[in-house]
Design a protein around this motif. Structure first.
Motif, mmCIF file in Angstrom:
data_model
loop_
_atom_site.group_PDB
_atom_site.id
_atom_site.type_symbol
_atom_site.label_atom_id
_atom_site.label_comp_id
_atom_site.label_asym_id
_atom_site.label_seq_id
_atom_site.Cartn_x
_atom_site.Cartn_y
_atom_site.Cartn_z
ATOM 1 N N TYR A 234 36.083 55.109 43.499
ATOM 2 C CA TYR A 234 37.154 54.488 44.282
ATOM 3 C C TYR A 234 36.612 53.906 45.580
ATOM 4 O O TYR A 234 36.934 52.773 45.961
ATOM 5 C CB TYR A 234 38.229 55.537 44.550
ATOM 6 C CG TYR A 234 39.196 55.217 45.660
ATOM 7 C CD1 TYR A 234 40.165 54.231 45.520
ATOM 8 C CD2 TYR A 234 39.155 55.926 46.863
ATOM 9 C CE1 TYR A 234 41.063 53.951 46.535
ATOM 10 C CE2 TYR A 234 40.049 55.656 47.890
ATOM 11 C CZ TYR A 234 40.996 54.671 47.720
ATOM 12 O OH TYR A 234 41.873 54.396 48.736
ATOM 13 N N MET A 235 35.755 54.656 46.273
ATOM 14 C CA MET A 235 35.194 54.174 47.529
ATOM 15 C C MET A 235 34.246 53.004 47.297
ATOM 16 O O MET A 235 34.227 52.040 48.076
ATOM 17 C CB MET A 235 34.464 55.309 48.249
ATOM 18 C CG MET A 235 35.366 56.336 48.902
ATOM 19 S SD MET A 235 36.580 55.618 50.053
ATOM 20 C CE MET A 235 35.526 54.650 51.110
ATOM 21 N N ASP A 236 33.456 53.048 46.243
ATOM 22 C CA ASP A 236 32.555 51.931 45.921
ATOM 23 C C ASP A 236 33.353 50.648 45.717
ATOM 24 O O ASP A 236 32.961 49.566 46.186
ATOM 25 C CB ASP A 236 31.744 52.244 44.661
ATOM 26 C CG ASP A 236 30.630 53.247 44.912
ATOM 27 O OD1 ASP A 236 30.348 53.544 46.094
ATOM 28 O OD2 ASP A 236 30.039 53.729 43.933
ATOM 29 N N ILE A 240 33.381 47.089 47.985
ATOM 30 C CA ILE A 240 33.155 45.769 47.382
ATOM 31 C C ILE A 240 34.302 44.814 47.708
ATOM 32 O O ILE A 240 34.089 43.658 48.076
ATOM 33 C CB ILE A 240 32.994 45.906 45.848
ATOM 34 C CG1 ILE A 240 31.698 46.639 45.518
ATOM 35 C CG2 ILE A 240 32.998 44.530 45.176
ATOM 36 C CD1 ILE A 240 31.566 47.010 44.053
ATOM 37 N N GLU A 241 35.545 45.321 47.602
ATOM 38 C CA GLU A 241 36.704 44.446 47.736
ATOM 39 C C GLU A 241 37.079 44.142 49.190
ATOM 40 O O GLU A 241 37.592 43.067 49.483
ATOM 41 C CB GLU A 241 37.909 45.071 47.020
ATOM 42 C CG GLU A 241 37.735 45.147 45.503
ATOM 43 C CD GLU A 241 38.937 45.751 44.812
ATOM 44 O OE1 GLU A 241 39.754 46.400 45.515
ATOM 45 O OE2 GLU A 241 39.065 45.576 43.592
ATOM 46 N N ASP A 245 37.701 47.086 55.826
ATOM 47 C CA ASP A 245 38.794 48.058 55.889
ATOM 48 C C ASP A 245 38.335 49.493 55.655
ATOM 49 O O ASP A 245 39.149 50.421 55.692
ATOM 50 C CB ASP A 245 39.868 47.711 54.841
ATOM 51 C CG ASP A 245 40.505 46.346 55.112
ATOM 52 O OD1 ASP A 245 40.678 46.012 56.298
ATOM 53 O OD2 ASP A 245 40.810 45.637 54.144
ATOM 54 N N VAL A 246 37.048 49.689 55.422
ATOM 55 C CA VAL A 246 36.526 51.020 55.112
ATOM 56 C C VAL A 246 35.879 51.620 56.351
ATOM 57 O O VAL A 246 34.982 51.031 56.953
ATOM 58 C CB VAL A 246 35.495 50.952 53.969
ATOM 59 C CG1 VAL A 246 34.964 52.344 53.653
ATOM 60 C CG2 VAL A 246 36.120 50.329 52.725
#
Length: 317
Positions: A234-236, A240-241, A245-246
C-alpha cells in the motif's frame, strides 16, 4: 506525546448500542467452539453474531451449527480468503456498529461492554478498541487509555494499536476505505485500520480483555512469507502515485516492517531471502543500526545467523 490524548474513561454503562459481531472462519475446528462461547457469553449481548465460513474442509461448520443461540447466523461461501469473509459478514450486518473477532481468539466476558463504555465516554470516533494479549494471565490487567489523532506517529513510536479481534467500527468508515483488500493474507487488517485513521480518531481502552492465541491451527501470523505485507504494498503504491502526500514517518513504518520481515526470515534460516527486504529499507534513519546488523547476518552461515536471531527473540520474550 503529540499524537495521543491521555484520558481516564468514566464508568458509564448502556445497552442502547446495537452491535453485530463478525467471525471469519476457515478450518478452526479445534478453536471455534471456545471462541463462540466467549462471544455468546458477553455481559453486553450483541444484536447478532455472523460466522462466515470461508469454505472450511474440517468440522468447523458442524460445530457452529451445534449452537442454538437465536442471534447466531452461519454464512457459507467458497474459500476466498479472510478479507472477503470479513467483507461478506460486514455487508450482511444489520447494525451500523461491527465488532470483529478471529475464529481462534477469545474475548473476556466484558469485552463488548468495555467497547461501549469507551464509545459513551468519547463519542465522535468511528473506531474503538480494547487491548489484546497472548498471555492468559494478563487478561483483566490495564494499560493507558489513548485517543489517537496521528496514527502514523503513534504506530512508529508505540506499535500497532488495534487488532482484528479487539475493535469495533462503523460500516460507514468500512465503506469509505473500500473494505478489506482482497487477495492479501498478511497485514490485510492493519492496512485497513491505517486507512480508517485518515477519517477518524482511534480510541483505545485501558482494558486488556482479548486473548490472542498464536499457537493455533493455520494461524496466518505464524507463517513467514518471503513477500511484502499488504501495508508495505500500500505504501509503495502511494509513493508511486503521489509521493508529495507521503510523510517520512509513514515511509519509516514501511521500513520498520521490511526490516522486521528480514529479521524473522533470518531467524527461520532464510537469510538469503532477507537481503532484498533490507535493500528496500535503505532510506531508514530511525532503524539504521538494526538494518545494518541484519544485513551482516545475511552473510553469516545460515545456522549461525539463525541461532543469533533466535537468541534475540528469546531475550525479547
Amino acid at each position: 506525546m503529540g499524537s495521543v490524548d491521555w484520558f481516564v474513561p468514566e464508568d458509564k454503562s448502556s445497552h442502547e448500542q446495537l452491535i453485530t459481531v463478525v467471525i471469519p472462519l476457515y478450518n478452526k475446528e479445534a478453536e471455534i467452539k471456545e471462541t463462540l462461547k466467549s462471544v455468546l457469553c458477553q455481559t453486553y449481548s450483541p444484536f447478532e453474531v455472523l460466522v462466515v465460513n470461508d469454505g472450511s474442509t474440517d468440522c468447523s461448520e458442524d460445530l457452529v451449527n451445534s449452537f442454538e443461540a437465536p442471534n447466531l447466523r452461519l454464512i457459507n461461501q467458497s474459500n476466498q480468503g479472510v478479507s472477503v469473509a470479513r467483507n461478506t459478514g460486514i455487508a450482511e450486518a444489520k447494525t451500523e456498529w461491527v465488532a470483529l473477532i478471529d475464529g481462534d481468539d477469545i474475548w473476556a466476558p466484558t469485552h463488548l461492554e468495555n467497547l461501549v463504555k469507551l464509545l459513551k465516554c468519547y463519542p465522535g470516533s468511528e473506531l474503538y478498541s480494547t487491548r489484546i494479549t497472548p498471555d492468559k494471565d494478563r487478561l483483566g490487567t490495564k494499560k493507558e487509555c489513548v485517543r489517537i489523532k496521528d496514527y502514523s506517529k503513534y504506530v512508529l513510536d508505540e506499535g500497532w494499536a488495534v487488532n482484528s479481534s479487539s475493535l469495533m467500527f462503523t460500516k460507514r468508515i468500512w465503506r469509505l476505505v473500500g473494505g478489506f483488500p482482497q487477495g492479501e493474507t498478511h497485514g490485510e487488517d492493519i492496512v485497513t485500520w491505517y486507512k480508517m485513521s485518515f477519517y477518524t480518531d482511534i480510541c483505545v481502552s485501558d482494558k486488556v480483555d482479548v486473548l490472542y492465541r498464536n499457537d493455533c491451527s493455520n494461524n496466518a501470523s505464524r507463517s513467514i512469507k518471503d513477500e511484502d505485507d499488504a501495508f508495505v504494498k500500500y505504501m509503495d503504491l502511494r509513493v508511486i502515485e503521489g509521493p508529495e502526500d507521503v510523510r517520512f514517518d509513514e515511509i519509516e513504518i514501511s521500513n520498520k516492517m521490511r526490516i522486521s520481515k528480514a529479521f524473522f526470515l533470518i531467524s527461520s534460516g532464510a537469510g538469503w531471502a532477507a537481503k532484498k527486504h533490507l535493500d528496500k529499507a535503505v532510506s531508514t534513519k530511525r532503524f539504521k543500526k538494526i538494518r545494518i546488523a541484519c544485513m551482516i547476518a545475511c552473510y553469516l552461515p545460515p545456522f549461525l545467523a539463525k541461532a543469533i536471531a533466535q537468541s534475540v527473540l528469546k531475550c525479547k520474550s
